[in-house]
Motif scaffolding. Structure first.
Motif, PDB file in Angstrom:
ATOM      1  N   TYR A  24       0.851  -1.192   0.000  1.00  0.00           N
ATOM      2  CA  TYR A  24       0.000   0.000   0.000  1.00  0.00           C
ATOM      3  C   TYR A  24       0.886   1.241   0.000  1.00  0.00           C
ATOM      4  O   TYR A  24       1.036   1.907   1.029  1.00  0.00           O
ATOM      5  N   PRO A  25       1.487   1.557  -1.137  1.00  0.00           N
ATOM      6  CA  PRO A  25       2.410   2.701  -1.180  1.00  0.00           C
ATOM      7  C   PRO A  25       1.693   4.029  -0.946  1.00  0.00           C
ATOM      8  O   PRO A  25       0.767   4.372  -1.693  1.00  0.00           O
ATOM      9  N   PRO A  26       2.088   4.770   0.087  1.00  0.00           N
ATOM     10  CA  PRO A  26       1.463   6.069   0.335  1.00  0.00           C
ATOM     11  C   PRO A  26       1.937   7.093  -0.683  1.00  0.00           C
ATOM     12  O   PRO A  26       3.042   6.987  -1.218  1.00  0.00           O
ATOM     13  N   LYS A  27       1.108   8.095  -0.940  1.00  0.00           N
ATOM     14  CA  LYS A  27       1.521   9.134  -1.879  1.00  0.00           C
ATOM     15  C   LYS A  27       2.077  10.353  -1.163  1.00  0.00           C
ATOM     16  O   LYS A  27       2.968  11.024  -1.669  1.00  0.00           O
ATOM     17  N   TYR A  28       1.550  10.636   0.049  1.00  0.00           N
ATOM     18  CA  TYR A  28       1.967  11.835   0.779  1.00  0.00           C
ATOM     19  C   TYR A  28       2.355  11.472   2.218  1.00  0.00           C
ATOM     20  O   TYR A  28       1.589  10.805   2.915  1.00  0.00           O
ATOM     21  N   LEU A  29       3.525  11.934   2.624  1.00  0.00           N
ATOM     22  CA  LEU A  29       3.989  11.696   3.991  1.00  0.00           C
ATOM     23  C   LEU A  29       4.479  12.989   4.629  1.00  0.00           C
ATOM     24  O   LEU A  29       5.007  13.872   3.946  1.00  0.00           O
ATOM     25  N   LEU A  30       4.308  13.079   5.928  1.00  0.00           N
ATOM     26  CA  LEU A  30       4.842  14.181   6.734  1.00  0.00           C
ATOM     27  C   LEU A  30       5.717  13.584   7.818  1.00  0.00           C
ATOM     28  O   LEU A  30       5.375  12.569   8.419  1.00  0.00           O
ATOM     29  N   GLU A  31       6.840  14.222   8.054  1.00  0.00           N
ATOM     30  CA  GLU A  31       7.690  13.817   9.184  1.00  0.00           C
ATOM     31  C   GLU A  31       8.154  15.061   9.920  1.00  0.00           C
ATOM     32  O   GLU A  31       8.359  16.116   9.307  1.00  0.00           O
ATOM     33  N   THR A  32       8.296  14.937  11.225  1.00  0.00           N
ATOM     34  CA  THR A  32       8.733  16.061  12.026  1.00  0.00           C
ATOM     35  C   THR A  32      10.248  16.043  12.214  1.00  0.00           C
ATOM     36  O   THR A  32      10.837  14.986  12.467  1.00  0.00           O
ATOM     37  N   PHE A  33      10.849  17.200  12.094  1.00  0.00           N
ATOM     38  CA  PHE A  33      12.288  17.323  12.274  1.00  0.00           C
ATOM     39  C   PHE A  33      12.691  16.950  13.692  1.00  0.00           C
ATOM     40  O   PHE A  33      13.841  16.586  13.939  1.00  0.00           O
ATOM     41  N   TYR A  34      11.735  17.021  14.604  1.00  0.00           N
ATOM     42  CA  TYR A  34      11.992  16.654  15.994  1.00  0.00           C
ATOM     43  C   TYR A  34      12.419  15.189  16.112  1.00  0.00           C
ATOM     44  O   TYR A  34      13.147  14.819  17.033  1.00  0.00           O
ATOM     45  N   LYS A  35      11.976  14.355  15.181  1.00  0.00           N
ATOM     46  CA  LYS A  35      12.313  12.928  15.201  1.00  0.00           C
ATOM     47  C   LYS A  35      13.705  12.638  14.650  1.00  0.00           C
ATOM     48  O   LYS A  35      14.191  11.513  14.733  1.00  0.00           O
ATOM     49  N   GLY A  36      14.336  13.644  14.051  1.00  0.00           N
ATOM     50  CA  GLY A  36      15.689  13.463  13.542  1.00  0.00           C
ATOM     51  C   GLY A  36      15.773  13.438  12.033  1.00  0.00           C
ATOM     52  O   GLY A  36      14.789  13.151  11.331  1.00  0.00           O
ATOM     53  N   GLU A  37      16.960  13.740  11.540  1.00  0.00           N
ATOM     54  CA  GLU A  37      17.179  13.844  10.096  1.00  0.00           C
ATOM     55  C   GLU A  37      16.960  12.514   9.375  1.00  0.00           C
ATOM     56  O   GLU A  37      16.428  12.479   8.271  1.00  0.00           O
ATOM     57  N   LYS A  38      17.368  11.414  10.009  1.00  0.00           N
ATOM     58  CA  LYS A  38      17.240  10.108   9.361  1.00  0.00           C
ATOM     59  C   LYS A  38      15.785   9.775   9.074  1.00  0.00           C
ATOM     60  O   LYS A  38      15.441   9.325   7.968  1.00  0.00           O
ATOM     61  N   SER A  39      14.921   9.999  10.057  1.00  0.00           N
ATOM     62  CA  SER A  39      13.495   9.718   9.876  1.00  0.00           C
ATOM     63  C   SER A  39      12.902  10.566   8.755  1.00  0.00           C
ATOM     64  O   SER A  39      12.087  10.087   7.954  1.00  0.00           O
ATOM     65  N   CYS A  40      13.325  11.815   8.688  1.00  0.00           N
ATOM     66  CA  CYS A  40      12.839  12.716   7.636  1.00  0.00           C
ATOM     67  C   CYS A  40      13.296  12.251   6.257  1.00  0.00           C
ATOM     68  O   CYS A  40      12.520  12.278   5.291  1.00  0.00           O
ATOM     69  N   CYS A  41      14.529  11.825   6.170  1.00  0.00           N
ATOM     70  CA  CYS A  41      15.068  11.348   4.886  1.00  0.00           C
ATOM     71  C   CYS A  41      14.353  10.088   4.416  1.00  0.00           C
ATOM     72  O   CYS A  41      14.057   9.937   3.232  1.00  0.00           O
ATOM     73  N   VAL A  42      14.074   9.187   5.349  1.00  0.00           N
ATOM     74  CA  VAL A  42      13.375   7.950   5.002  1.00  0.00           C
ATOM     75  C   VAL A  42      12.007   8.267   4.418  1.00  0.00           C
ATOM     76  O   VAL A  42      11.616   7.735   3.365  1.00  0.00           O
ATOM     77  N   ALA A  43      11.265   9.139   5.095  1.00  0.00           N
ATOM     78  CA  ALA A  43       9.927   9.506   4.608  1.00  0.00           C
ATOM     79  C   ALA A  43       9.989  10.192   3.250  1.00  0.00           C
ATOM     80  O   ALA A  43       9.197   9.895   2.350  1.00  0.00           O
ATOM     81  N   MET A  44      10.951  11.089   3.086  1.00  0.00           N
ATOM     82  CA  MET A  44      11.082  11.824   1.834  1.00  0.00           C
ATOM     83  C   MET A  44      11.454  10.880   0.683  1.00  0.00           C
ATOM     84  O   MET A  44      10.971  11.046  -0.446  1.00  0.00           O
TER      85      MET A  44
END
Length: 260
Positions: A24-44
């Motif tokens: 179920y590939p999502p089309k839109y994701l949001l991540e908070t910078f508070y969780k760290g750069e790695k988490s943001c990069c994964v979502a992006m």
């Protein structure tokens, strides 16, 4: 309407997350910078830069996480570096009004925009007032309403609807931070919203959430004394929110002129 799924690192194991995203590939994701750069990069990397929203993490600080002004200055600098390093397209301002005041928020907003060469998505809170909203609509083409997760009451919804209609009629895109009351969404002309309900509902409420008839139906699981497999429940809920996400992309809300 774009439904951004947030908190994608919550609840599931890495294997389960990979499996559900493949199916179920999502089309839109949001991540908070508070969780760290790695988490943001994964979502992006999952949805691509254009379909990724970077949250500043202000919500975490406004709801119990202590930070000094000196540390916030450092945090803003890291935020700017990340945006520049990965050429992030869409990101929110540091809307910590309730901690440091609007004047400091505006100072950080200007700093972020000057050093990235891009406009933030400014976040309106009710304390800023209606005239501030109108000014945001003059200066930005993508703005947001904050305080909807914890601070809003149903009595305030008519005001939010008028604010939305005012902006939409002027061609301004509006994001509702944490506004995913699925029974109401088709009445509000948001351009985008985000939600972590798929995860929070499973982890905190043991809720199974199913996409049905254009909305998300939640029901609490009767455990009958047994332990709930939270990771499996999160995985299921995520799949249903992806279906809802795809459905809502085709939904448009009619807007009539309203005065505010």
């Amino acid at each position: 309407m774009r439904i951004y799924l947030a908190a994608t690192n919550s609840g599931m194991t890495k294997v389960q997350k990979a499996e559900v995203i493949k199916k179920y590939p999502p089309k839109y994701l949001l991540e908070t910078f508070y969780k760290g750069e790695k988490s943001c990069c994964v979502a992006m990397n999952i949805v691509g830069n254009e379909n990724f929203l970077l949250d500043s993490g202000a919500f975490s600080y406004m709801n119990g996480k202590h930070i000094t002004k000196e540390d916030m200055n450092k945090y803003v600098e890291k935020y700017i570096c990340f945006i520049n390093q990965y050429d992030v397209k869409h990101f929110f301002e540091m809307d910590v009004d309730s901690i440091f005041g609007l004047r400091n928020v505006e100072k950080w907003r200007k700093q972020i925009e000057t050093q990235t060469g891009k406009k933030c998505i400014p976040v309106w809170h009710k304390q800023r007032g209606v005239e501030y909203w109108k000014n945001m609509c003059k200066e930005y083409d993508y703005i947001a309403i904050g305080g909807l997760v914890l601070g809003a009451t149903t009595r305030e919804y008519p005001l939010y609807k008028k604010l939305l209609e005012y902006a939409t009629l002027r061609g301004i895109k509006v994001h509702g931070l944490g506004f995913t009351k699925t029974k109401l969404l088709r009445e509000y002309p948001f351009y985008s919203v985000d939600s972590s309900s798929w995860s929070a509902g499973a982890v905190r409420g043991k809720q199974k959430q199913t996409f049905q008839n254009g909305i998300i139906i939640s029901r609490k699981i009767d455990t009958k004394g047994k332990k709930v497999d939270i990771a499996k429940l999160c995985s299921y809920n995520f799949s249903q929110w992806v279906l809802y996400q795809k459905y809502m992309e085709g939904v448009k809300v009619c807007v009539k002129q309203k005065k505010i």
